[in-house]
Design a protein around this motif. Structure first.
Motif, short mmCIF file in Angstrom:
data_model
loop_
_atom_site.label_atom_id
_atom_site.label_comp_id
_atom_site.label_asym_id
_atom_site.label_seq_id
_atom_site.Cartn_x
_atom_site.Cartn_y
_atom_site.Cartn_z
N UNK A 131 0.85 -1.17 0.00
CA UNK A 131 0.00 0.00 0.00
C UNK A 131 0.89 1.24 0.00
N UNK A 132 0.68 2.11 -0.97
CA UNK A 132 1.50 3.31 -1.13
C UNK A 132 0.81 4.47 -0.42
N UNK A 133 1.50 5.05 0.56
CA UNK A 133 0.89 6.11 1.35
C UNK A 133 1.36 7.49 0.96
N UNK A 134 2.44 7.57 0.19
CA UNK A 134 2.95 8.88 -0.21
C UNK A 134 2.59 9.16 -1.67
N UNK A 135 2.29 10.43 -1.97
CA UNK A 135 1.96 10.77 -3.36
C UNK A 135 3.20 10.61 -4.25
N UNK A 136 2.98 10.41 -5.54
CA UNK A 136 4.11 10.28 -6.46
C UNK A 136 5.00 11.54 -6.43
N UNK A 137 6.28 11.32 -6.61
CA UNK A 137 7.28 12.38 -6.48
C UNK A 137 7.04 13.52 -7.48
N UNK A 138 6.59 13.20 -8.68
CA UNK A 138 6.38 14.24 -9.68
C UNK A 138 5.31 15.24 -9.24
N UNK A 139 4.26 14.76 -8.62
CA UNK A 139 3.20 15.66 -8.14
C UNK A 139 3.74 16.55 -7.02
N UNK A 140 4.53 15.98 -6.14
CA UNK A 140 5.12 16.76 -5.04
C UNK A 140 6.07 17.82 -5.61
N UNK A 141 6.87 17.45 -6.61
CA UNK A 141 7.82 18.40 -7.20
C UNK A 141 7.09 19.54 -7.91
N UNK A 142 6.04 19.21 -8.65
CA UNK A 142 5.28 20.25 -9.35
C UNK A 142 4.59 21.17 -8.33
N UNK A 143 4.03 20.60 -7.28
CA UNK A 143 3.40 21.42 -6.25
C UNK A 143 4.41 22.34 -5.59
N UNK A 144 5.60 21.81 -5.27
CA UNK A 144 6.64 22.64 -4.66
C UNK A 144 7.07 23.78 -5.55
N UNK A 145 7.27 23.49 -6.83
CA UNK A 145 7.67 24.54 -7.77
C UNK A 145 6.57 25.59 -7.92
N UNK A 146 5.33 25.14 -7.97
CA UNK A 146 4.21 26.08 -8.13
C UNK A 146 4.05 26.96 -6.89
N UNK A 147 4.21 26.37 -5.70
CA UNK A 147 4.09 27.18 -4.48
C UNK A 147 5.26 28.15 -4.33
N UNK A 148 6.44 27.75 -4.77
CA UNK A 148 7.57 28.70 -4.77
C UNK A 148 7.29 29.86 -5.71
N UNK A 149 6.74 29.56 -6.88
CA UNK A 149 6.40 30.61 -7.84
C UNK A 149 5.35 31.56 -7.25
N UNK A 150 4.30 31.00 -6.65
CA UNK A 150 3.27 31.86 -6.06
C UNK A 150 3.81 32.68 -4.90
N UNK A 151 4.67 32.09 -4.08
CA UNK A 151 5.27 32.84 -2.96
C UNK A 151 6.13 33.98 -3.50
#
Length: 122
Positions: A1-21
């Motif tokens: 059972x995989x409990x963590x989201x895929x790394x690509x989604x986390x990376x895109x979210x991080x980049x997007x939040x850095x851009x918005x910040x």
């Protein structure tokens, strides 16, 4: 059972939040602050494995890609470099939307999150 989201989604979210910040710090606008808050809520549910939130994220990414393609076509005669950049970003967004919507890794994560959710007993 995989409990963590895929790394690509986390990376895109991080980049997007850095851009918005960065946008909030350099050029504060209430629209950007609202986008930041709504994005936090959306990614919260995506990270918890919500299929509906994943579909909304994929749809918004595809819609943004379409808008970038329209901007690329309209600005092509005046600014070829800008049109190429818009087209490249649109391609990346379409690839991300397809990944979120069709990837076996994402589907397995969402399935495992759904099966791990507690069920209500009457």
């Amino acid at each position: 059972m995989k409990k963590r989201p895929p790394l690509l989604i986390v990376a895109v979210a991080g980049a997007y939040f850095l851009y918005l910040a960065w946008r909030l710090v350099t050029d504060f606008m209430p629209v950007t602050a609202g986008r930041f808050v709504i994005s936090i809520v959306l990614f919260f549910f995506v990270f918890r494995g919500s299929r509906a939130a994943g579909n909304i994220l994929a749809f918004l990414s595809a819609l943004t890609a379409l808008l970038l393609l329209v901007a690329a076509v309209s600005s092509f005669s005046a600014n070829v470099k800008g049109a190429v950049v818009f087209t490249a970003f649109a391609g990346l967004l379409l690839a991300f939307a397809a990944y979120v919507f069709l990837s076996p890794k994402v589907l397995a994560f969402q399935r495992s999150a759904r099966s791990a959710a507690p069920t209500k007993q009457p």
